[in-house]
Design a protein around this motif. Structure first.
Motif, PDB file in Angstrom:
ATOM      1  N   PHE A 120       4.638  17.430 -65.027  1.00  0.00           N
ATOM      2  CA  PHE A 120       4.398  18.076 -63.951  1.00  0.00           C
ATOM      3  C   PHE A 120       3.045  17.626 -63.310  1.00  0.00           C
ATOM      4  O   PHE A 120       2.121  17.325 -63.953  1.00  0.00           O
ATOM      5  CB  PHE A 120       4.382  19.787 -64.158  1.00  0.00           C
ATOM      6  CG  PHE A 120       5.716  19.933 -64.665  1.00  0.00           C
ATOM      7  CD1 PHE A 120       6.811  20.283 -63.808  1.00  0.00           C
ATOM      8  CD2 PHE A 120       5.828  20.489 -65.915  1.00  0.00           C
ATOM      9  CE1 PHE A 120       7.922  20.701 -64.407  1.00  0.00           C
ATOM     10  CE2 PHE A 120       7.028  20.871 -66.320  1.00  0.00           C
ATOM     11  CZ  PHE A 120       8.155  21.115 -65.704  1.00  0.00           C
ATOM     12  N   TRP A 122       1.401  19.660 -61.645  1.00  0.00           N
ATOM     13  CA  TRP A 122       0.498  20.838 -62.005  1.00  0.00           C
ATOM     14  C   TRP A 122       1.098  21.398 -63.156  1.00  0.00           C
ATOM     15  O   TRP A 122       2.119  22.043 -63.311  1.00  0.00           O
ATOM     16  CB  TRP A 122       0.437  22.005 -60.648  1.00  0.00           C
ATOM     17  CG  TRP A 122       0.254  21.456 -59.540  1.00  0.00           C
ATOM     18  CD1 TRP A 122       0.917  21.011 -58.353  1.00  0.00           C
ATOM     19  CD2 TRP A 122      -1.139  21.038 -58.908  1.00  0.00           C
ATOM     20  NE1 TRP A 122       0.372  20.670 -57.235  1.00  0.00           N
ATOM     21  CE2 TRP A 122      -0.975  20.567 -57.513  1.00  0.00           C
ATOM     22  CE3 TRP A 122      -2.445  21.127 -59.677  1.00  0.00           C
ATOM     23  CZ2 TRP A 122      -2.146  20.433 -56.704  1.00  0.00           C
ATOM     24  CZ3 TRP A 122      -3.633  20.890 -59.151  1.00  0.00           C
ATOM     25  CH2 TRP A 122      -3.456  20.425 -57.431  1.00  0.00           C
ATOM     26  N   HIS A 196       4.235  33.770 -59.353  1.00  0.00           N
ATOM     27  CA  HIS A 196       3.974  32.574 -59.940  1.00  0.00           C
ATOM     28  C   HIS A 196       5.041  32.225 -60.683  1.00  0.00           C
ATOM     29  O   HIS A 196       5.310  31.869 -62.157  1.00  0.00           O
ATOM     30  CB  HIS A 196       2.773  32.749 -60.747  1.00  0.00           C
ATOM     31  CG  HIS A 196       1.509  33.221 -60.421  1.00  0.00           C
ATOM     32  ND1 HIS A 196       0.739  32.419 -59.665  1.00  0.00           N
ATOM     33  CD2 HIS A 196       0.822  34.161 -60.234  1.00  0.00           C
ATOM     34  CE1 HIS A 196      -0.419  33.083 -59.114  1.00  0.00           C
ATOM     35  NE2 HIS A 196      -0.253  34.216 -59.584  1.00  0.00           N
ATOM     36  N   LYS A 198       7.086  29.325 -61.190  1.00  0.00           N
ATOM     37  CA  LYS A 198       6.914  28.003 -61.851  1.00  0.00           C
ATOM     38  C   LYS A 198       6.005  28.034 -62.920  1.00  0.00           C
ATOM     39  O   LYS A 198       5.195  27.361 -63.103  1.00  0.00           O
ATOM     40  CB  LYS A 198       6.744  26.972 -60.906  1.00  0.00           C
ATOM     41  CG  LYS A 198       7.425  26.940 -59.429  1.00  0.00           C
ATOM     42  CD  LYS A 198       9.112  26.592 -59.831  1.00  0.00           C
ATOM     43  CE  LYS A 198       9.984  26.397 -58.452  1.00  0.00           C
ATOM     44  NZ  LYS A 198      11.199  26.309 -59.154  1.00  0.00           N
ATOM     45  N   SER A 202       4.536  22.894 -62.078  1.00  0.00           N
ATOM     46  CA  SER A 202       5.151  22.672 -60.668  1.00  0.00           C
ATOM     47  C   SER A 202       4.783  20.982 -60.121  1.00  0.00           C
ATOM     48  O   SER A 202       3.927  20.399 -60.521  1.00  0.00           O
ATOM     49  CB  SER A 202       4.448  23.649 -59.447  1.00  0.00           C
ATOM     50  OG  SER A 202       4.890  23.201 -58.265  1.00  0.00           O
ATOM     51  N   ASN A 203       5.663  20.466 -59.583  1.00  0.00           N
ATOM     52  CA  ASN A 203       5.649  19.303 -58.947  1.00  0.00           C
ATOM     53  C   ASN A 203       5.455  19.260 -57.380  1.00  0.00           C
ATOM     54  O   ASN A 203       5.475  18.352 -56.648  1.00  0.00           O
ATOM     55  CB  ASN A 203       6.987  18.357 -59.022  1.00  0.00           C
ATOM     56  CG  ASN A 203       6.891  17.805 -60.520  1.00  0.00           C
ATOM     57  OD1 ASN A 203       5.876  17.352 -61.070  1.00  0.00           O
ATOM     58  ND2 ASN A 203       8.067  17.901 -61.186  1.00  0.00           N
ATOM     59  N   HIS A 204       5.414  20.569 -56.802  1.00  0.00           N
ATOM     60  CA  HIS A 204       5.125  20.571 -55.452  1.00  0.00           C
ATOM     61  C   HIS A 204       3.404  20.356 -55.124  1.00  0.00           C
ATOM     62  O   HIS A 204       2.813  20.770 -55.764  1.00  0.00           O
ATOM     63  CB  HIS A 204       5.344  22.136 -55.076  1.00  0.00           C
ATOM     64  CG  HIS A 204       5.579  22.277 -53.712  1.00  0.00           C
ATOM     65  ND1 HIS A 204       4.413  22.633 -52.618  1.00  0.00           N
ATOM     66  CD2 HIS A 204       6.691  22.615 -52.876  1.00  0.00           C
ATOM     67  CE1 HIS A 204       4.658  22.600 -51.566  1.00  0.00           C
ATOM     68  NE2 HIS A 204       6.288  22.830 -51.499  1.00  0.00           N
ATOM     69  N   GLY A 207       1.497  23.251 -55.212  1.00  0.00           N
ATOM     70  CA  GLY A 207       1.787  24.209 -56.367  1.00  0.00           C
ATOM     71  C   GLY A 207       0.673  24.560 -57.375  1.00  0.00           C
ATOM     72  O   GLY A 207       1.190  25.011 -58.637  1.00  0.00           O
ATOM     73  N   LEU A 210       1.048  27.544 -59.234  1.00  0.00           N
ATOM     74  CA  LEU A 210       2.524  27.546 -60.037  1.00  0.00           C
ATOM     75  C   LEU A 210       3.298  28.576 -59.206  1.00  0.00           C
ATOM     76  O   LEU A 210       4.274  29.295 -59.781  1.00  0.00           O
ATOM     77  CB  LEU A 210       2.277  28.070 -61.306  1.00  0.00           C
ATOM     78  CG  LEU A 210       1.499  27.037 -62.084  1.00  0.00           C
ATOM     79  CD1 LEU A 210       1.502  27.489 -63.631  1.00  0.00           C
ATOM     80  CD2 LEU A 210       1.793  25.656 -62.161  1.00  0.00           C
ATOM     81  N   GLN A 211       3.107  28.819 -57.769  1.00  0.00           N
ATOM     82  CA  GLN A 211       4.039  29.447 -56.784  1.00  0.00           C
ATOM     83  C   GLN A 211       5.217  29.076 -56.155  1.00  0.00           C
ATOM     84  O   GLN A 211       6.012  29.561 -55.723  1.00  0.00           O
ATOM     85  CB  GLN A 211       3.145  30.137 -55.703  1.00  0.00           C
ATOM     86  CG  GLN A 211       2.112  30.987 -56.429  1.00  0.00           C
ATOM     87  CD  GLN A 211       0.949  31.886 -55.397  1.00  0.00           C
ATOM     88  OE1 GLN A 211       0.444  30.966 -54.631  1.00  0.00           O
ATOM     89  NE2 GLN A 211       1.233  33.049 -55.585  1.00  0.00           N
ATOM     90  N   ARG A 212       4.997  27.605 -56.271  1.00  0.00           N
ATOM     91  CA  ARG A 212       6.305  26.766 -55.771  1.00  0.00           C
ATOM     92  C   ARG A 212       6.659  25.621 -56.331  1.00  0.00           C
ATOM     93  O   ARG A 212       5.924  24.926 -57.108  1.00  0.00           O
ATOM     94  CB  ARG A 212       5.868  26.628 -54.244  1.00  0.00           C
ATOM     95  CG  ARG A 212       4.770  25.870 -54.055  1.00  0.00           C
ATOM     96  CD  ARG A 212       4.235  25.684 -52.455  1.00  0.00           C
ATOM     97  NE  ARG A 212       3.823  27.103 -52.151  1.00  0.00           N
ATOM     98  CZ  ARG A 212       3.347  27.387 -50.669  1.00  0.00           C
ATOM     99  NH1 ARG A 212       3.638  26.533 -50.103  1.00  0.00           N
ATOM    100  NH2 ARG A 212       2.785  28.651 -50.650  1.00  0.00           N
TER     101      ARG A 212
END
Length: 212
Positions: A120, A122, A196, A198, A202-204, A207, A210-212
């Motif tokens: 990821f 993140w 949170h 994800k 996260s790969n946003h 992110g 870890l919210q998206r």
């Protein structure tokens, strides 16, 4: 045969069955416990420990503590025989912990839960380190096989949040005198994962939390 030791009886089996999944037998937990091959296997009749529909009952004859965990509120579908002991463990021994088929706990889990593997952008480092830091794999009374309910589970590491780290976090949601009633929805069923979501990573691009 009568009068022979467990080791002598096992050596008869191992004279043929000593490769593949059985190559770690001499360093296995079951061997150290002086378990005979015939304790689990039937020689000249149908073998319950090999069949998916009957294997868990054979294992549960000794592992009664694990059996009890499968009756908790959140479990893998072990009693339904959709997941059986040998999907994760090699009873004849392995190079991994707890006779796991893979070298690490996470690699074992990823064999089914591949979407949690990453990498990821993140990372949530406890998730990538050891799944059992958060999850109780055979059964739990908390959702998603968690060791504790949220947010108590998260606060084991994020103690600064439980001590009041910022207006958005749990300590503020517990303040029933707070004039901002828009946050009241968090006071029932509150959970860090409400925001949170994800939690495994996260790969946003945005992110980091870890919210998206």
């Amino acid at each position: 045969r009568y009068g022979e030791s467990v080791e002598q009886r096992n050596n008869i089996c191992l004279s043929c069955h000593k490769s593949g999944d059985r190559m770690h037998w001499l360093s296995s937990t079951n061997e150290a416990e002086d378990l005979a091959c015939v304790s689990c296997h039937s020689i000249h009749q149908p073998n319950d420990v090999i069949e998916r529909t009957t294997q868990t009952e054979v294992c549960f004859e000794c592992h009664k503590d694990i059996r009890s965990q499968t009756f908790r509120a959140s479990t893998h579908p072990i009693r339904e025989n959709k997941v059986i002991c040998s999907d994760c463990h090699n009873a004849h021994g392995s190079a991994g912990p707890s006779s796991l088929k893979q070298f690490t706990v996470n690699e074992n889990c990823y064999s089914c839960h591949a979407e949690k593997r990453g990498p990821f952008l993140w990372e949530h480092y406890p998730a990538s380190e050891d799944c059992t830091l958060c999850h109780r794999v055979h059964g739990s009374n908390h959702q998603a096989l968690l060791n504790k309910p949220g947010p108590q589970l998260c606060q084991q590491c994020h103690a600064d949040i439980s001590a009041g780290g910022g207006r958005r976090h749990i300590s503020n949601f517990l303040d029933f005198n707070d004039a901002d009633r828009n946050r009241a929805r968090f006071k029932v069923g509150m959970n860090c994962a409400n925001c949170h979501s994800k939690i495994h990573g996260s790969n946003h691009p945005s992110g980091a939390a870890l919210q998206r």
